[in-house]
Design an enzyme around this catalytic site. Structure first.
Site, PDB file in Angstrom:
ATOM      1  N   CYS A 115      -8.610  -1.603   3.595  1.00  0.00           N
ATOM      2  CA  CYS A 115      -8.682  -2.099   2.216  1.00  0.00           C
ATOM      3  C   CYS A 115      -9.476  -3.400   2.169  1.00  0.00           C
ATOM      4  O   CYS A 115      -8.936  -4.474   2.446  1.00  0.00           O
ATOM      5  CB  CYS A 115      -7.266  -2.307   1.666  1.00  0.00           C
ATOM      6  N   CYS A 135      -8.317  -5.979  -0.336  1.00  0.00           N
ATOM      7  CA  CYS A 135      -7.091  -6.678   0.070  1.00  0.00           C
ATOM      8  C   CYS A 135      -7.369  -7.711   1.165  1.00  0.00           C
ATOM      9  O   CYS A 135      -6.843  -8.810   1.139  1.00  0.00           O
ATOM     10  CB  CYS A 135      -6.071  -5.691   0.620  1.00  0.00           C
ATOM     11  N   ASP A 136      -8.163  -7.337   2.146  1.00  0.00           N
ATOM     12  CA  ASP A 136      -8.245  -8.128   3.374  1.00  0.00           C
ATOM     13  C   ASP A 136      -9.570  -8.835   3.592  1.00  0.00           C
ATOM     14  O   ASP A 136      -9.702  -9.625   4.539  1.00  0.00           O
ATOM     15  CB  ASP A 136      -7.981  -7.209   4.592  1.00  0.00           C
TER      16      ASP A 136
END
Ligand SMILES: Cc1cc2nc3c(=O)[nH]c(=O)nc-3n(C[C@H](O)[C@H](O)[C@H](O)COP(=O)(O)OP(=O)(O)OC[C@H]3O[C@@H](n4cnc5c(N)ncnc54)[C@H](O)[C@@H]3O)c2cc1C
Length: 301
Positions: free
Chosen positions: A130, A133-134
């Site tokens: 992701c 997200c990261d």
């Protein structure tokens, strides 16, 4: 017969539970593993509003405790089939059948894996599924994105804005993403490595790079702290297939109200088609689905 069964205790299911309980229904949540779903496997979450740094396990436990405090009931069961019956639905589980007047399917999705050495070892330590997200954990650091579709291209573009040098690697000789994205990748300075297959993600404490072979059998190595795997995901929708149509990735089409073509059956979170698969969008669906289920129960008393 239950008034409402919620399938899955990820953020969508837990939020549906909270909203349903606050509407005066006492829903039953069925979960085969542990509360939180994919969220519980995310060590650091930095985009959940109001909580700048959350660890996924803690946020999952807080959501579950919130739901339990409102009277939501939980059972650890694996659901294998859902059928329509008189006045509602019958759910088959590993411990027998349950019936409910309404069902919210919030069974989420699973990311496809590459299945190469190092992938599991460095998951959460450089290997991510992701980028949204990261990506920000890799500011100024080299990253590799594996994949060739729109999602992989968009991940590479996103990383080009937040990380360091980005390489997009794909096993075919041409990317299969939209043409416009290819132009944007070039403009953003993303390096493209085509016709290569991943053989290993290597590292020590964390991922340090990716090894590939090309069509001639030559080994190529790309150093990278972030290895983003974007080779698709599949919705956990097997138990809905007899009732609802799904797309190629198993996702169910539903409007913002989360209603499906089957009266009394709603879908929430990653199991449904949407432009962005995140905790906040899953929670939003859970809230909408619970509200619709409550309205359905009032209409059909
Ligand atoms: C590595 C990773 C990192 C991520 N990081 C972030 C992030 O930082 N921020 C963010 O917003 N999003 C992040 N996401 C995305 C986010 O976690 C998901 O979008 C979100 O969890 C989807 O919620 P959901 O409730 O729809 O499904 P899920 O979280 O997938 O939960 C579904 C639940 O249903 C259960 N279930 C499925 N089938 C059955 C069955 N037959 N019987 C019983 N139970 C069943 C599963 O066990 C699971 O617990 C990340 C995802 C991944 C994979």
């Amino acid at each position: 017969m239950e008034k409402l069964i919620i399938l899955g205790a990820g953020p969508a299911g837990l939020t549906a539970g909270i909203y349903a309980a606050r509407s005066g229904i006492s829903p039953l949540i069925i979960e085969r593993l542990y509360a939180g779903g994919q969220m519980a496997n995310t060590p650091e979450i930095e985009n959940y509003p109001g909580i700048p740094h959350a660890d996924g396990v803690t946020l999952s436990e807080q959501m579950r405790a919130h739901a339990e405090g409102l009277g939501v009931r939980f059972r650890t069961l694996d659901a294998s089939a859902l059928t329509r019956t008189d006045g509602g639905f019958t759910l088959t589980t590993d411990e027998g059948e349950l019936t409910a007047r309404t069902v919210i399917a919030a069974t989420g999705a699973s990311k496809r894996k590459l299945g190469v050495p190092g992938e599991a070892k460095y998951a959460g330590r450089g290997v991510s599924y992701c980028a949204t997200c990261d990506g920000s954990f890799f500011k100024g650091q080299a990253c590799v994105v594996i994949g060739g579709g729109d999602a992989a291209a968009e991940d590479a573009l996103y990383l080009a804005g937040v990380a360091g040098k980005v390489t997009l690697a794909y096993h075919e000789s041409a990317l299969r993403c939209e043409r416009a994205l290819i132009e944007q990748l070039k403009d953003a300075g993303v390096r493209m490595l085509l016709g290569v297959r991943v053989t290993e993600i290597y590292g020590s404490q964390a991922a340090e790079g990716v090894r590939f072979t090309d069509a001639d059998g030559n080994t190529r190595t790309v150093e990278a702290r972030g290895v983003f795997i974007a080779v698709g995901s599949a919705a956990n929708s097997e138990l809905l297939r007899g009732l609802l149509e799904t797309d190629a990735a198993g996702r169910v089409k539903a409007g913002e109200d989360c209603a499906t073509d089957v009266p009394g059956l709603y879908v929430a979170g990653d199991v449904s088609e949407k432009p962005l698969y995140q905790i906040v969008t899953a929670c939003a669906d859970g809230a909408n689905a619970a509200r619709q289920a409550a309205a359905f129960l009032r209409r059909t008393v």
